[in-house]
Design a protein around this motif. Structure first.
Motif, PDB file in Angstrom:
ATOM      1  N   ASP A 266      20.137  -9.509 -10.547  1.00 47.15           N
ATOM      2  CA  ASP A 266      19.094  -9.908 -11.493  1.00 47.15           C
ATOM      3  C   ASP A 266      18.613 -11.346 -11.291  1.00 47.15           C
ATOM      4  OD1 ASP A 266      21.270 -11.293 -12.487  1.00 47.15           O
ATOM      5  OD2 ASP A 266      21.233 -10.363 -14.464  1.00 47.15           O
ATOM      6  N   ARG A 267      19.116 -12.015 -10.273  1.00 47.99           N
ATOM      7  CA  ARG A 267      18.617 -13.362  -9.958  1.00 47.99           C
ATOM      8  C   ARG A 267      17.313 -13.309  -9.155  1.00 47.99           C
ATOM      9  NH1 ARG A 267      22.794 -16.263  -6.750  1.00 47.99           N
ATOM     10  NH2 ARG A 267      22.941 -14.225  -5.791  1.00 47.99           N
ATOM     11  N   LEU A 268      16.939 -12.104  -8.695  1.00 51.82           N
ATOM     12  CA  LEU A 268      15.689 -11.911  -7.957  1.00 51.82           C
ATOM     13  C   LEU A 268      14.882 -10.823  -8.651  1.00 51.82           C
ATOM     14  CD1 LEU A 268      14.108 -12.657  -5.296  1.00 51.82           C
ATOM     15  CD2 LEU A 268      15.120 -10.574  -4.347  1.00 51.82           C
ATOM     16  N   GLU A 269      13.713 -11.190  -9.126  1.00 53.51           N
ATOM     17  CA  GLU A 269      12.824 -10.225  -9.770  1.00 53.51           C
ATOM     18  C   GLU A 269      11.783  -9.781  -8.745  1.00 53.51           C
ATOM     19  OE1 GLU A 269       9.309 -10.027 -13.145  1.00 53.51           O
ATOM     20  OE2 GLU A 269      10.650 -11.760 -13.132  1.00 53.51           O
ATOM     21  N   THR A 270      11.849  -8.508  -8.353  1.00 51.70           N
ATOM     22  CA  THR A 270      10.858  -7.984  -7.413  1.00 51.70           C
ATOM     23  C   THR A 270       9.737  -7.332  -8.203  1.00 51.70           C
ATOM     24  OG1 THR A 270      12.114  -5.934  -7.160  1.00 51.70           O
ATOM     25  CG2 THR A 270      12.460  -7.618  -5.496  1.00 51.70           C
ATOM     26  N   ARG A 271       8.509  -7.778  -7.919  1.00 51.78           N
ATOM     27  CA  ARG A 271       7.342  -7.254  -8.620  1.00 51.78           C
ATOM     28  C   ARG A 271       6.439  -6.529  -7.628  1.00 51.78           C
ATOM     29  NH1 ARG A 271       5.216 -12.393 -12.057  1.00 51.78           N
ATOM     30  NH2 ARG A 271       4.459 -12.857  -9.972  1.00 51.78           N
ATOM     31  N   LEU A 272       6.217  -5.260  -7.894  1.00 51.79           N
ATOM     32  CA  LEU A 272       5.310  -4.471  -7.072  1.00 51.79           C
ATOM     33  C   LEU A 272       3.888  -4.905  -7.358  1.00 51.79           C
ATOM     34  CD1 LEU A 272       4.674  -2.126  -5.142  1.00 51.79           C
ATOM     35  CD2 LEU A 272       4.745  -0.596  -7.123  1.00 51.79           C
ATOM     36  N   ARG A 273       3.178  -5.301  -6.323  1.00 54.10           N
ATOM     37  CA  ARG A 273       1.778  -5.680  -6.418  1.00 54.10           C
ATOM     38  C   ARG A 273       1.001  -4.724  -5.521  1.00 54.10           C
ATOM     39  NH1 ARG A 273       1.312 -10.818  -8.511  1.00 54.10           N
ATOM     40  NH2 ARG A 273      -0.735 -10.019  -9.073  1.00 54.10           N
ATOM     41  N   HIS A 274      -0.104  -4.256  -5.998  1.00 57.36           N
ATOM     42  CA  HIS A 274      -0.856  -3.229  -5.272  1.00 57.36           C
ATOM     43  C   HIS A 274      -1.902  -3.840  -4.355  1.00 57.36           C
ATOM     44  CE1 HIS A 274       1.085  -0.229  -7.661  1.00 57.36           C
ATOM     45  NE2 HIS A 274       0.749  -0.886  -8.758  1.00 57.36           N
ATOM     46  N   PHE A 275      -1.899  -3.346  -3.119  1.00 59.58           N
ATOM     47  CA  PHE A 275      -2.891  -3.762  -2.141  1.00 59.58           C
ATOM     48  C   PHE A 275      -3.265  -2.545  -1.295  1.00 59.58           C
ATOM     49  CE2 PHE A 275      -4.801  -6.217   1.299  1.00 59.58           C
ATOM     50  CZ  PHE A 275      -5.471  -7.190   0.575  1.00 59.58           C
ATOM     51  N   PRO A 276      -3.948  -1.565  -1.931  1.00 59.20           N
ATOM     52  CA  PRO A 276      -4.318  -0.357  -1.188  1.00 59.20           C
ATOM     53  C   PRO A 276      -5.311  -0.687  -0.076  1.00 59.20           C
ATOM     54  CG  PRO A 276      -5.236  -0.299  -3.415  1.00 59.20           C
ATOM     55  CD  PRO A 276      -4.397  -1.521  -3.317  1.00 59.20           C
ATOM     56  N   LEU A 277      -5.000  -0.218   1.109  1.00 63.01           N
ATOM     57  CA  LEU A 277      -5.862  -0.465   2.264  1.00 63.01           C
ATOM     58  C   LEU A 277      -6.894   0.644   2.386  1.00 63.01           C
ATOM     59  CD1 LEU A 277      -3.011  -1.484   4.731  1.00 63.01           C
ATOM     60  CD2 LEU A 277      -4.554  -3.022   3.493  1.00 63.01           C
ATOM     61  N   GLU A 278      -8.099   0.271   2.788  1.00 59.88           N
ATOM     62  CA  GLU A 278      -9.188   1.239   2.876  1.00 59.88           C
ATOM     63  C   GLU A 278      -8.873   2.397   3.823  1.00 59.88           C
ATOM     64  OE1 GLU A 278     -13.117  -0.303   3.466  1.00 59.88           O
ATOM     65  OE2 GLU A 278     -12.751  -1.956   2.075  1.00 59.88           O
ATOM     66  N   ARG A 279      -8.123   2.130   4.867  1.00 59.54           N
ATOM     67  CA  ARG A 279      -7.842   3.179   5.848  1.00 59.54           C
ATOM     68  C   ARG A 279      -6.909   4.270   5.316  1.00 59.54           C
ATOM     69  NH1 ARG A 279      -4.964  -1.228   8.226  1.00 59.54           N
ATOM     70  NH2 ARG A 279      -2.720  -0.882   8.239  1.00 59.54           N
TER      71      ARG A 279
ATOM     72  N   ARG B 175      -6.566   6.798   2.605  1.00 63.20           N
ATOM     73  CA  ARG B 175      -7.444   7.490   1.654  1.00 63.20           C
ATOM     74  C   ARG B 175      -6.858   7.667   0.257  1.00 63.20           C
ATOM     75  NH1 ARG B 175      -9.201  13.644   2.396  1.00 63.20           N
ATOM     76  NH2 ARG B 175     -10.452  13.806   0.533  1.00 63.20           N
ATOM     77  N   HIS B 176      -5.552   7.871   0.171  1.00 57.55           N
ATOM     78  CA  HIS B 176      -4.925   8.160  -1.124  1.00 57.55           C
ATOM     79  C   HIS B 176      -4.174   6.966  -1.722  1.00 57.55           C
ATOM     80  CE1 HIS B 176      -6.064  12.231  -0.265  1.00 57.55           C
ATOM     81  NE2 HIS B 176      -5.385  12.189   0.867  1.00 57.55           N
ATOM     82  N   ALA B 177      -4.272   5.806  -1.075  1.00 56.25           N
ATOM     83  CA  ALA B 177      -3.512   4.635  -1.516  1.00 56.25           C
ATOM     84  C   ALA B 177      -3.945   4.129  -2.891  1.00 56.25           C
ATOM     85  CB  ALA B 177      -3.629   3.514  -0.486  1.00 56.25           C
ATOM     86  N   TYR B 178      -5.228   4.198  -3.171  1.00 59.15           N
ATOM     87  CA  TYR B 178      -5.718   3.704  -4.453  1.00 59.15           C
ATOM     88  C   TYR B 178      -5.202   4.583  -5.601  1.00 59.15           C
ATOM     89  CZ  TYR B 178      -8.897   1.159  -7.499  1.00 59.15           C
ATOM     90  OH  TYR B 178      -9.412   0.357  -8.487  1.00 59.15           O
ATOM     91  N   ALA B 179      -5.263   5.887  -5.413  1.00 54.99           N
ATOM     92  CA  ALA B 179      -4.723   6.804  -6.422  1.00 54.99           C
ATOM     93  C   ALA B 179      -3.205   6.634  -6.539  1.00 54.99           C
ATOM     94  CB  ALA B 179      -5.078   8.248  -6.087  1.00 54.99           C
ATOM     95  N   ALA B 180      -2.538   6.411  -5.414  1.00 56.72           N
ATOM     96  CA  ALA B 180      -1.089   6.210  -5.425  1.00 56.72           C
ATOM     97  C   ALA B 180      -0.723   4.966  -6.235  1.00 56.72           C
ATOM     98  CB  ALA B 180      -0.565   6.097  -3.996  1.00 56.72           C
TER      99      ALA B 180
ATOM    100  N   ASP C 125       0.913  -1.144   0.000  1.00 53.14           N
ATOM    101  CA  ASP C 125       0.000   0.000   0.000  1.00 53.14           C
ATOM    102  C   ASP C 125       0.950   1.191   0.000  1.00 53.14           C
ATOM    103  OD1 ASP C 125      -1.118   2.343   1.290  1.00 53.14           O
ATOM    104  OD2 ASP C 125      -2.796   1.125   1.963  1.00 53.14           O
ATOM    105  N   LEU C 126       0.899   2.017  -1.019  1.00 51.26           N
ATOM    106  CA  LEU C 126       1.899   3.081  -1.186  1.00 51.26           C
ATOM    107  C   LEU C 126       1.687   4.286  -0.275  1.00 51.26           C
ATOM    108  CD1 LEU C 126       2.415   2.822  -5.031  1.00 51.26           C
ATOM    109  CD2 LEU C 126       3.881   1.945  -3.195  1.00 51.26           C
ATOM    110  N   GLN C 127       0.741   4.186   0.645  1.00 51.10           N
ATOM    111  CA  GLN C 127       0.579   5.196   1.689  1.00 51.10           C
ATOM    112  C   GLN C 127       0.907   4.603   3.058  1.00 51.10           C
ATOM    113  OE1 GLN C 127      -3.237   7.218   1.550  1.00 51.10           O
ATOM    114  NE2 GLN C 127      -2.740   8.519   3.293  1.00 51.10           N
ATOM    115  N   CYS C 128       1.412   3.392   3.072  1.00 51.99           N
ATOM    116  CA  CYS C 128       1.652   2.641   4.302  1.00 51.99           C
ATOM    117  C   CYS C 128       3.060   2.903   4.857  1.00 51.99           C
ATOM    118  CB  CYS C 128       1.474   1.158   4.011  1.00 51.99           C
ATOM    119  SG  CYS C 128       1.947   0.055   5.339  1.00 51.99           S
TER     120      CYS C 128
END
Length: 169
Positions: A39-52, A54-59, A17-20
């Motif tokens: 490069d032996r580890l691929e990190t993938r950002l996955r979005h899980f904005p939390l309801e609490r 407010r701006h996480a979904y837009a982020a 959650d990018l506001q966390c």
């Protein structure tokens, strides 16, 4: 006889959650993991904005636009470093960070209005819920889900243990 090593990079899904503030703390672990594995580890950002948050979904949508412009992780890390500013200032902070990184802020603004990244954010969140993500940060690696929402203590060591096993280090 089959072994469990992999020829390609090990994938580490990082549910943020990018506001966390806890996700901000987790960035140091990600930097250490990238330094160790390259490069032996691929990190993938996955979005899980939390309801609490407010701006996480837009982020999350803004981070998708940054990825579209080739700077997804850089943007996400810059945003996580300013969670308090995002909480206080809202969506204008998303555009400010884009400008500071030399990204096309007008395209960010348009993307937030037209919702072109809604599906990607919704898909990540739905997948996260389906596999048991309940908070952030949460990591997925080698079929294991590691929840850092309560405490991040020992998580990096556990990720390294799994990655080493998968890479047969």
């Amino acid at each position: 006889m089959s072994d469990f090593t992999t020829a390609g990079p090990v994938v580490l899904d990082v549910w943020f959650d990018l506001q966390c503030p806890d996700c901000h703390t987790a960035v140091e672990d990600l930097r250490a993991l990238r330094a160790r594995y390259g490069d032996r580890l691929e990190t993938r950002l996955r979005h899980f904005p939390l309801e609490r948050h407010r701006h996480a979904y837009a982020a999350a949508q803004a981070a998708e636009e940054a990825a579209e412009q080739g700077r997804g992780w850089e943007y996400a890390e810059a945003l996580l470093a300013r969670t308090a500013e995002l909480t206080a200032g809202g969506e204008p902070v998303l555009l400010k960070i884009a400008r500071e990184l030399g990204l096309d802020a007008e395209e960010f603004d348009t993307a937030l209005i037209d919702g072109r990244h809604l599906l990607a954010v919704d898909a990540d969140q739905a997948e996260g819920k389906a596999i048991g993500v309940t908070g952030t940060p949460t990591y997925g690696i080698g079929g294991e889900l590691l929840d850092g929402g309560g405490s991040q203590e020992g998580l990096r060591a556990r990720i390294e243990e799994i990655a080493d096993r998968l890479l047969a280090v």
